[in-house]
Design an enzyme around this catalytic site. Structure first.
Site, PDB file in Angstrom:
ATOM      1  CD  GLU A 127      -0.744  23.882   6.027  1.00  0.00           C
ATOM      2  OE1 GLU A 127      -1.155  25.023   6.340  1.00  0.00           O
ATOM      3  OE2 GLU A 127      -1.089  23.307   5.151  1.00  0.00           O
TER       4      GLU A 127
ATOM      5  CB  SER B 254      -4.141   9.527  -5.521  1.00  0.00           C
ATOM      6  OG  SER B 254      -4.172   9.934  -4.027  1.00  0.00           O
ATOM      7  CG  LEU B 255      -7.871   5.346 -10.346  1.00  0.00           C
ATOM      8  CD1 LEU B 255      -6.783   4.376 -10.543  1.00  0.00           C
ATOM      9  CD2 LEU B 255      -9.192   4.532 -10.496  1.00  0.00           C
ATOM     10  CG  HIS B 256      -7.307  11.522  -8.684  1.00  0.00           C
ATOM     11  ND1 HIS B 256      -8.224  11.678  -7.579  1.00  0.00           N
ATOM     12  CD2 HIS B 256      -5.997  11.758  -8.000  1.00  0.00           C
ATOM     13  CE1 HIS B 256      -7.635  11.916  -6.615  1.00  0.00           C
ATOM     14  NE2 HIS B 256      -6.221  11.840  -6.462  1.00  0.00           N
TER      15      HIS B 256
ATOM     16  N   GLY C 226       2.798  15.249   1.133  1.00  0.00           N
ATOM     17  CA  GLY C 226       3.669  14.442   0.679  1.00  0.00           C
ATOM     18  C   GLY C 226       3.365  12.972   0.351  1.00  0.00           C
ATOM     19  CD  GLU C 227       3.150   8.667  -2.537  1.00  0.00           C
ATOM     20  OE1 GLU C 227       1.916   8.866  -3.153  1.00  0.00           O
ATOM     21  OE2 GLU C 227       2.952   7.503  -1.812  1.00  0.00           O
TER      22      GLU C 227
ATOM     23  CG  ASN D  16     -11.338  20.714  -1.662  1.00  0.00           C
ATOM     24  OD1 ASN D  16     -12.092  21.126  -1.263  1.00  0.00           O
ATOM     25  ND2 ASN D  16     -10.666  19.434  -0.996  1.00  0.00           N
TER      26      ASN D  16
ATOM     27  CB  CYS E  83      -8.391  16.705  -0.181  1.00  0.00           C
ATOM     28  SG  CYS E  83      -9.405  15.539   0.779  1.00  0.00           S
TER      29      CYS E  83
ATOM     30  CB  CYS F 177       4.783  16.259  -2.892  1.00  0.00           C
ATOM     31  SG  CYS F 177       4.347  14.719  -3.344  1.00  0.00           S
TER      32      CYS F 177
ATOM     33  CB  CYS G 156      -5.588  14.732   7.513  1.00  0.00           C
ATOM     34  SG  CYS G 156      -4.914  14.577   5.769  1.00  0.00           S
TER      35      CYS G 156
ATOM     36  CB  SER H 213      -3.821   8.655   0.272  1.00  0.00           C
ATOM     37  OG  SER H 213      -4.066   8.825  -0.774  1.00  0.00           O
TER      38      SER H 213
ATOM     39  CB  CYS I 206      -2.123  18.029  -5.433  1.00  0.00           C
ATOM     40  SG  CYS I 206      -1.532  17.977  -3.684  1.00  0.00           S
TER      41      CYS I 206
ATOM     42  CB  CYS J 224      -0.830  15.426  -8.589  1.00  0.00           C
ATOM     43  SG  CYS J 224      -0.002  13.895  -8.144  1.00  0.00           S
TER      44      CYS J 224
HETATM   45  N1  SAH Z   1       0.501  11.818  -1.769  1.00  0.00           N
HETATM   46  C1  SAH Z   1      -0.725  11.106  -1.257  1.00  0.00           C
HETATM   47  C2  SAH Z   1      -1.569  11.494  -0.146  1.00  0.00           C
HETATM   48  C3  SAH Z   1      -1.844  12.975  -0.006  1.00  0.00           C
HETATM   49  S1  SAH Z   1      -3.043  13.700  -0.921  1.00  0.00           S
HETATM   50  C4  SAH Z   1      -1.601  10.795  -2.456  1.00  0.00           C
HETATM   51  O1  SAH Z   1      -1.672  11.365  -3.522  1.00  0.00           O
HETATM   52  O2  SAH Z   1      -2.638   9.810  -2.419  1.00  0.00           O
HETATM   53  C5  SAH Z   1      -4.349  13.222  -0.418  1.00  0.00           C
HETATM   54  C6  SAH Z   1      -5.700  13.074  -1.334  1.00  0.00           C
HETATM   55  O3  SAH Z   1      -6.171  14.494  -1.694  1.00  0.00           O
HETATM   56  C7  SAH Z   1      -5.102  12.420  -2.609  1.00  0.00           C
HETATM   57  O4  SAH Z   1      -6.282  11.425  -3.109  1.00  0.00           O
HETATM   58  C8  SAH Z   1      -4.884  13.638  -3.428  1.00  0.00           C
HETATM   59  O5  SAH Z   1      -5.149  13.238  -4.850  1.00  0.00           O
HETATM   60  C9  SAH Z   1      -6.091  14.431  -3.226  1.00  0.00           C
HETATM   61  N2  SAH Z   1      -5.916  15.926  -3.729  1.00  0.00           N
HETATM   62  C10 SAH Z   1      -5.011  16.621  -3.897  1.00  0.00           C
HETATM   63  N3  SAH Z   1      -5.341  17.686  -4.213  1.00  0.00           N
HETATM   64  C11 SAH Z   1      -6.584  18.080  -4.124  1.00  0.00           C
HETATM   65  C12 SAH Z   1      -7.377  19.019  -4.390  1.00  0.00           C
HETATM   66  N4  SAH Z   1      -6.946  20.061  -4.979  1.00  0.00           N
HETATM   67  N5  SAH Z   1      -8.803  18.791  -4.125  1.00  0.00           N
HETATM   68  C13 SAH Z   1      -9.292  17.654  -3.958  1.00  0.00           C
HETATM   69  N6  SAH Z   1      -8.350  16.574  -3.601  1.00  0.00           N
HETATM   70  C14 SAH Z   1      -7.101  16.937  -3.790  1.00  0.00           C
HETATM   71 FE1  SF4 Z   2       2.171  14.626  -3.785  1.00  0.00          FE
HETATM   72 FE2  SF4 Z   2      -0.269  13.310  -3.279  1.00  0.00          FE
HETATM   73 FE3  SF4 Z   2      -0.123  16.083  -4.086  1.00  0.00          FE
HETATM   74 FE4  SF4 Z   2       0.363  14.183  -5.751  1.00  0.00          FE
HETATM   75  S1  SF4 Z   2      -1.724  14.687  -4.798  1.00  0.00           S
HETATM   76  S2  SF4 Z   2       1.355  16.206  -5.557  1.00  0.00           S
HETATM   77  S3  SF4 Z   2       1.500  12.572  -4.869  1.00  0.00           S
HETATM   78  S4  SF4 Z   2       0.756  15.081  -2.343  1.00  0.00           S
END
Ligand code: SAH
Ligand code: SF4
Length: 405
Positions: A126, A264-266, A210-211, A341, A384, A146, A139, A242, A153, A150
């Protein structure tokens, strides 16, 4: 063959476009994603004399990345017999488009299908286009699925199928520009929401599936081609990668790719980040922020973006906000608060809007401007963290079919 039509989720106004499927993928090596030197060597294999390699590679480069052609016959300044030899030996074909969905807010999501690599199966990936005033952001995905998990995600629930090749990463950009009419002599589809001026795809974010730092070499190759001044010519300032925090690759990202970095700190505490972003157990917050401080070229003009997903009752207290700004003190940083999301089966909820605003106020008072990221394309599941392709499902279906036979 007709292609699948995806019905946009819960939204009668979101459109899905039907696209004629292209011819079945040919099993020829691709020229997309090769460096200039590799292009020259490829030309050598079909008998082009070495003294012509540089010139011919430049010609091909121009056709592929400036003019955006996907058929050798369009390369009019190359002699017909050479064009034929190229077509016999190589491919520059685009992937199939399984579906194209258009959100009411103009966001577009494509599902692309790439042919099998070696003994593998075709994979689906996608890519999302987000038009805004003055810019159009693409994007881009780096992997199918992946390896990381997380917990908030959707992509994290899809096991890694495989890394994408440099060609497949670049093809997402080329395809988006095709579909938007963003190449010379192409036309933007009627009614498409695109920036009123400038390039239609002006920014790239490696924030799809993906990462990217677990597929470093291919991502690097693709981004160096995307930022090549004689080709796609995207400024490195407009390319953001990212990462969830693959610490050993962060320095190389700045040194060898030179793009902007997002983290992606969170969470601001290790115990919570261990749960939300499990890679934290390998490289904790301190190691991650030390790597950020050492990011090459960091300055107030080149800041790191820290992404922080707003999860109701989990990481959204005023204390979290205060700790966040304290933690980032001294690092040239932007903070991006992402409303969570939701996706089917997710265990979290998005923080209430008032909570997000109060959190944002604290962040604002510490000197970070407009930190809330407006969710885009939620109606077509393009926001996202909502991306997840059917590749895993296909594999299971295949397995079941096999078991039943
Ligand atoms: N794997 C990489 C890049 C892809 S994710 C990473 O983790 O950084 C892109 C961004 O979307 C990241 O900051 C991720 O943490 C965030 N993300 C993932 N799931 C999400 C969700 N359900 N709602 C909002 N942001 C999310
Ligand atoms: Fe993979 Fe990024 Fe999703 Fe974490 S947030 S599972 S690293 S795509």
């Amino acid at each position: 063959m007709a292609v699948t039509i995806d019905i946009a989720r819960d939204n009668p106004n979101a459109a899905t476009v039907s696209i004629p499927a292209s011819s079945p993928a040919e099993d020829k090596p691709t020229l997309i994603g090769l460096s200039r030197v590799e292009l020259g060597e490829a030309l050598g294999t079909i008998g082009v004399p070495q003294k012509q390699w540089r010139m011919r590679a430049s010609q091909l480069w121009h056709w592929l990345y400036v003019r955006g052609v996907s058929d050798f016959s369009q390369m009019t300044n190359i002699a017909k017999d050479l064009r034929q030899k190229l077509a016999d030996a190589f491919s520059i074909a685009r992937p199939d488009i399984v579906s194209e969905q258009i959100s009411v807010d103009g966001t577009r999501k494509w599902l692309f299908r790439f042919p099998p690599r070696g003994a593998g199966r075709p994979v689906e990936v996608e890519t999302v286009y987000i038009p805004e005033e003055g810019r159009g952001t693409l994007c881009v995905s780096s992997q199918v699925g992946c390896t990381l998990t997380c917990t908030f995600c959707h992509t994290g629930t899809q096991k890694l199928v495989r890394n994408l090749t440099a060609e497949e990463i670049l093809s997402q950009i080329l395809m988006a520009r095709d579909r938007l009419g963003d190449f010379p002599e192409a036309h933007t589809p009627q009614g498409a929401i695109v920036p009123s001026e400038g390039r239609l795809v002006s920014n790239i974010v490696m924030m799809g599936m993906g990462e990217p730092l677990y597929n470093f070499d291919n991502v690097k190759k693709a981004l160096l081609i995307a930022s090549d001044g004689d080709g796609l010519s995207l400024s490195k300032r407009r390319i953001t990668l990212s990462t969830s925090g693959v610490v050993p690759e962060i320095f190389r990202t700045g040194e060898e790719i030179g793009c902007m970095l997002a983290i992606s700190l969170h969470a601001v505490r290790d115990d919570l980040r261990d749960v939300l972003v499990p890679i934290n157990k390998k490289w904790d917050i301190k190691e991650l922020l030390d790597a950020c401080r050492a990011y090459p070229g960091l300055s107030n003009a080149k800041r790191i973006t820290f992404e922080y997903v707003m999860l109701k009752g989990v990481n959204d207290s005023n204390q979290d906000a205060l700790d966040l700004v304290r933690l980032l003190k001294g690092i040239p940083a932007k903070i991006n608060l992402i409303p969570f999301n939701p996706w089917p089966g997710s265990e979290y909820e998005c923080s209430d809007w008032e909570r997000i605003e109060e959190f944002a106020d604290i962040v604002n008072r510490a000197g970070y401007a407009s930190p809330i990221r407006t969710p885009r394309g939620r109606d077509i599941f393009a926001a996202c963290g909502q991306l997840k392709s059917a590749s895993e499902r296909m594999r299971k279906k295949d397995r079941d079919a096999l078991a039943a036979s």
